[in-house]
Design a protein around this motif. Structure first.
Motif, short mmCIF file in Angstrom:
data_model
loop_
_atom_site.label_atom_id
_atom_site.label_comp_id
_atom_site.label_asym_id
_atom_site.label_seq_id
_atom_site.Cartn_x
_atom_site.Cartn_y
_atom_site.Cartn_z
N ASP A 39 9.21 -3.37 -23.49
CA ASP A 39 10.68 -3.73 -23.81
C ASP A 39 11.28 -2.65 -23.78
N GLY A 40 11.08 -1.44 -22.89
CA GLY A 40 11.54 -0.14 -22.87
C GLY A 40 12.59 -0.19 -21.92
N PRO A 41 12.98 0.93 -21.56
CA PRO A 41 14.28 1.16 -20.40
C PRO A 41 13.64 1.35 -19.00
N GLU A 42 12.47 1.68 -19.12
CA GLU A 42 11.94 1.88 -17.73
C GLU A 42 11.50 0.17 -17.05
N LEU A 43 11.03 -0.54 -17.83
CA LEU A 43 10.90 -1.87 -17.08
C LEU A 43 12.17 -2.66 -17.06
N ALA A 83 -0.52 1.33 -11.56
CA ALA A 83 0.25 2.67 -12.15
C ALA A 83 1.32 3.16 -11.07
N ALA A 84 2.35 2.26 -10.91
CA ALA A 84 3.27 2.32 -9.90
C ALA A 84 4.23 2.93 -10.67
N ILE A 85 4.54 2.98 -12.17
CA ILE A 85 5.50 3.89 -12.88
C ILE A 85 4.54 5.04 -13.31
N GLY A 86 4.72 6.28 -13.02
CA GLY A 86 3.98 7.25 -13.30
C GLY A 86 2.72 7.83 -13.08
N GLY A 87 2.35 7.11 -11.92
CA GLY A 87 1.08 7.52 -11.35
C GLY A 87 -0.09 7.06 -12.12
N SER A 94 0.87 -1.23 -0.04
CA SER A 94 0.02 0.20 0.04
C SER A 94 0.98 1.36 0.06
N GLU A 95 1.04 1.97 -1.27
CA GLU A 95 2.08 2.98 -1.40
C GLU A 95 1.50 4.23 -2.26
N SER A 96 2.04 5.16 -2.16
CA SER A 96 1.83 6.19 -3.14
C SER A 96 2.98 6.33 -4.14
N PHE A 97 2.21 6.35 -5.46
CA PHE A 97 3.14 6.71 -6.58
C PHE A 97 2.47 7.76 -7.73
N GLY A 98 3.33 8.52 -7.90
CA GLY A 98 3.00 9.73 -8.78
C GLY A 98 3.65 9.76 -9.95
N ARG A 99 3.71 11.03 -10.75
CA ARG A 99 4.16 11.19 -12.05
C ARG A 99 5.98 11.34 -12.05
N ASP A 100 6.25 11.39 -11.04
CA ASP A 100 8.02 11.58 -10.83
C ASP A 100 8.41 10.35 -11.06
N ASN A 144 9.39 7.39 -8.24
CA ASN A 144 8.80 6.16 -8.30
C ASN A 144 10.01 4.91 -8.11
N TYR A 145 11.27 4.88 -8.84
CA TYR A 145 12.05 4.09 -8.69
C TYR A 145 12.94 4.06 -7.30
N ARG A 146 12.67 5.12 -6.76
CA ARG A 146 13.33 5.18 -5.20
C ARG A 146 12.40 4.34 -4.37
N THR A 147 11.12 4.50 -4.49
CA THR A 147 10.15 3.92 -3.84
C THR A 147 10.12 2.49 -4.14
N ILE A 148 10.17 2.02 -5.36
CA ILE A 148 10.36 0.63 -5.76
C ILE A 148 11.55 0.01 -5.18
N ALA A 149 12.88 0.42 -5.19
CA ALA A 149 13.68 -0.01 -4.55
C ALA A 149 13.61 -0.10 -2.95
N ARG A 150 12.95 0.87 -2.36
CA ARG A 150 12.86 0.66 -0.88
C ARG A 150 12.06 -0.52 -0.79
N LEU A 151 10.70 -0.46 -1.50
CA LEU A 151 9.93 -1.62 -1.06
C LEU A 151 10.61 -3.06 -1.27
N VAL A 152 11.31 -2.98 -2.24
CA VAL A 152 12.10 -4.53 -2.63
C VAL A 152 13.02 -4.72 -1.54
N ALA A 153 13.72 -3.82 -1.00
CA ALA A 153 14.51 -3.97 0.18
C ALA A 153 13.79 -4.27 1.17
N GLU A 154 12.67 -3.78 1.67
CA GLU A 154 12.09 -4.26 2.87
C GLU A 154 11.40 -5.52 2.69
N ALA A 155 10.87 -5.74 1.39
CA ALA A 155 10.26 -7.20 1.26
C ALA A 155 11.30 -8.15 1.34
#
Length: 294
Positions: A71-75, A43-47, A9-15, A19-30
């Motif tokens: 197949d883009g750089p974001e994923l 909508a975890a990437i881009g809100g 349960s987490e907030s993701f917006g346009r930045d 988003n990548y920092r939040t994903i990295a934090r949640l991956v580390a916690e999990a």
């Protein structure tokens, strides 16, 4: 063999960098909690969209999340963050010509080695069709944690989707969401909001009626006009809530021996076996009057 399942349960917006920092934090916690799978929200990437129901101009950049390709750089960047996890997250997918791509509200399951499965949201509520094309199928696939099915938000309100995945052998269904509180007559206490209660009820019902393990993630906080209900959870095949974040931020984490849990739930009454498709009407009548949100 037991697997540990985590839902955010987490907030993701346009930045995107945020988003990548939040994903990295949640991956580390999990990962620190021993998780084998982590479900991030729709909508975890881009809100998500900043409003629903046709409010605002969906063609303006601020109203729409960035569309990205599978197949883009974001994923690829997210896959590099995944570590040993099966990571599930929602994106705005771009498909078709570069100059004029079709947008889909999409959920992707991936590992550090690449994409395992993809689902495009089939059911579109409250004007979402103004911003996205619709998907048209529900298909399960094999993964390191078992056979998985994917759904997005409003998809969970339709029993047919989850049943289709269960009949396709899904043992675990991950439903990612950007599920908001009620637009009218909302509750001051978000936990008591009627849309929060619906969100939780759908999760438990879909798990119970299909006797599967259900993993539900959701956006939290606010974005634009929307206030999200959080309430990420892991639910067992008897409909029991094994872990729940409540309406705030956090991770719901539970360890489940999935084959044993399913075998136990299905030992006496096995809903998929006991179905009577010949008795079910595939076409029904719906009132022609416009349905309004009560």
């Amino acid at each position: 063999m037991p697997v540990t399942l985590a839902a955010a349960s987490e907030s993701f917006g346009r930045d995107l960098e945020e988003n990548y920092r939040t994903i990295a934090r949640l991956v580390a916690e999990a990962s620190a909690a021993g998780a084998d799978l982590l479900a991030l929200p729709e909508a975890a990437i881009g809100g998500y969209l900043s409003s629903l129901g046709g409010h605002g101009d969906p063609s303006t950049p601020d109203s729409l999340p960035p569309a990205i390709r599978l197949d883009g750089p974001e994923l690829a960047r997210v896959a590099a963050l995944a570590g040993d996890l099966v990571l599930v997250l929602g994106i705005c997918e771009a498909d078709g010509p570069e100059a004029d791509p079709v947008r889909y509200n999409t959920v992707v399951a991936l590992t550090r080695d690449g994409v395992l499965g993809v689902h495009r949201k089939v059911h579109q509520p409250l004007g979402e069709h103004l911003s996205y094309a619709a998907g048209d199928s529900f298909t399960a696939f094999d993964s390191p944690v078992g056979r998985l099915g994917l759904m997005i938000c409003y998809d969970k309100a339709f029993p047919e989707g989850a049943r289709t995945l269960a009949l396709d052998g899904a043992e675990i269904v991950v439903c990612v969401s950007a599920w908001p509180a009620a637009r009218t007559a909302g509750a001051t206490d978000l936990a008591e909001d009627r849309w929060t209660k619906r969100f939780r009820l759908y999760d438990q019902a879909r798990a119970l009626e299909n006797q599967i393990v259900w993993v539900a993630s959701n956006q939290a906080g606010t974005f634009g006009r929307l206030r999200f209900v959080g309430s990420a959870s892991v639910i067992g095949p008897g409909g029991e809530v094994l872990a729940d974040t409540g309406v705030g931020d956090g991770l719901a984490i539970a360890t489940v021996d999935v084959p044993e849990a399913l075998a136990t739930a299905r030992r006496a009454m096995f809903a998929l076996r006991d179905r009577r498709p010949d008795a079910y009407a595939l076409e029904g009548r719906v009132a022609e009057e416009e349905l309004v949100d009560a």
